[in-house]
Design an enzyme around this catalytic site. Structure first.
Site, PDB file in Angstrom:
ATOM      1  N   TYR A 115      -1.864   0.311   9.951  1.00 25.63           N
ATOM      2  CA  TYR A 115      -2.149  -0.418   8.959  1.00 25.63           C
ATOM      3  C   TYR A 115      -1.080  -0.316   8.090  1.00 25.63           C
ATOM      4  CZ  TYR A 115      -3.571  -1.118   4.313  1.00 25.63           C
ATOM      5  OH  TYR A 115      -3.945  -1.376   2.857  1.00 25.63           O
TER       6      TYR A 115
ATOM      7  N   THR B 230       1.079  -1.328  -0.006  1.00 32.48           N
ATOM      8  CA  THR B 230      -0.064   0.094  -0.254  1.00 32.48           C
ATOM      9  C   THR B 230       0.881   1.237   0.236  1.00 32.48           C
ATOM     10  OG1 THR B 230      -1.653   1.324   1.540  1.00 32.48           O
ATOM     11  CG2 THR B 230      -0.176  -0.292   2.405  1.00 32.48           C
TER      12      THR B 230
END
Ligand code: UDP
Length: 331
Positions: free
Chosen positions: A142, A117
């Site tokens: 995250y 990501t």
């Protein structure tokens, strides 16, 4: 020989499964159905419900189906939730990926594609497009959970025959143009899905989280990539590994950005519907502008975007949202 797709019942994973089938590949899906849907897996595809952290389950299905490559999507993906419950993210994303890697290496599989990501970069030092060699400084659990996984993949490859591609996603949106897959998550937080729900009257209004940023129209800017282009990047990554490629890390985006206001305008235009939009406070942790430098993906994997139009992304997202409404009504 089969490709194992973890998280294949989820949003991006289900598109990957369709793309692999379109190329005549044999596919096995492993998904714990925590956020995915059994019905999202195409008929005829082998489906196993379970965790990537379940070593005996995974090694068994690798042997049974003669798996030769793993594409690992399974994980938790909501940034604010990761701030509230970081240990869930370190378990689901980091610890489970560690176990999966161990199983993969011990099973003798040498091809691994990992969903990473843009959150691994954190707040970029410059406002321009982000290159892969930018500083990696995640701002959320995250992002940290994914960066730790990247490090494990890299190190496992150094000490074994494992070869890998890590793809760092920017803002993924849209749906399969043939209507076979889309984003079905309840309680959506992602901008394009939220705006489509507002356009279809599934929510009474939507909120812009901050319009006082130092950006052209004051709202945040993101690089939205069509999910079909994203999964196609995984397919070319698989070909790269099959041709003997050793390791590769690349951004997945279009090297251009749209603001939150531009996206909302596009949803209004494409849907032909107006809906109330409220100005709200900034959302904690939001970065003003996040745009990929996608040169590496295009030049080294010969990936070509085919759906790089905001209207097309919105059109496909809206069509899927309408399909979900129709499904609900007939259920
Ligand atoms: N956003 C917004 N309203 C919404 C959802 C998102 O203004 O209902 C904004 C959000 O603050 C961010 C951008 O849209 O600036 C993209 O957010 P999203 O959650 O889609 O993806 P992120 O970039 O956070 O991964």
């Amino acid at each position: 020989m089969a490709v194992l797709v973890t998280g294949g019942a989820g949003y991006i994973g289900s598109h990957m499964v369709w793309t692999l089938l379109d190329h005549g590949e044999e596919v096995v899906v492993l998904d714990d159905l925590s956020t995915g849907f059994r019905w999202a897996v195409p008929d005829g595809v082998e489906f196993v419900e379970g965790s990537v952290g379940d070593k005996s389950l995974v090694s068994g299905l690798i042997a049974e189906h003669d798996v030769d490559a793993v594409i690992h999507f399974a994980g938790s993906v909501v940034v604010p939730e990761s701030v509230e419950n970081p240990l869930k993210y370190y378990q689901n994303n980091t610890c489970n990926t560690r176990t999966l890697l161990e199983t993969v290496v011990q099973s003798g599989i040498d091809k691994f594609i990992f969903s990473s990501t843009a959150a691994v970069y954190g707040e970029p030092m410059t406002s321009g497009p982000i290159r892969e060699d930018a500083v990696l400084s995640p701002m959320s659990p995250y992002g940290s959970s994914k960066l730790m996984s990247e490090i494990m993949v890299r190190d496992a490859a150094l000490s074994s025959d494992l070869r890998y591609v890590m793809l760092r996603y920017f803002n993924v949106a849209g749906a399969d143009a043939l209507g076979r897959a889309g984003c079905s998550a309840a309680d959506a937080t992602h901008l394009i899905k939220v705006a489509c729900e507002a356009a279809l009257g599934k929510r009474p209004s939507m909120t812009i989280y901050g319009d006082d940023y130092d950006t052209p129209d004051g709202t945040c800017v993101r690089d939205f990539i069509h999910v079909s282009d994203l999964v196609n990047a995984h397919y070319v990554a698989l070909e790269f590994l099959r041709q003997g490629g050793l390791k590769f890390t690349a951004n997945c985006g279009y090297s251009r950005g749209y603001s939150v206001k531009q996206v909302i305008d596009a949803v209004k235009k494409v849907s032909g519907r107006n809906f109330p939009v409220v100005s709200g406070p900034r959302r904690p942790g939001d970065i003003p502008s996040v745009i990929a430098n996608a040169h590496r993906l295009m030049s080294r994997l010969s990936w070509q975007p085919r759906h790089d139009r905001l209207e097309e992304i919105v059109r496909d997202a809206l069509a899927w949202e309408e399909k979900l409404s129709a499904q609900k009504q007939s259920a």
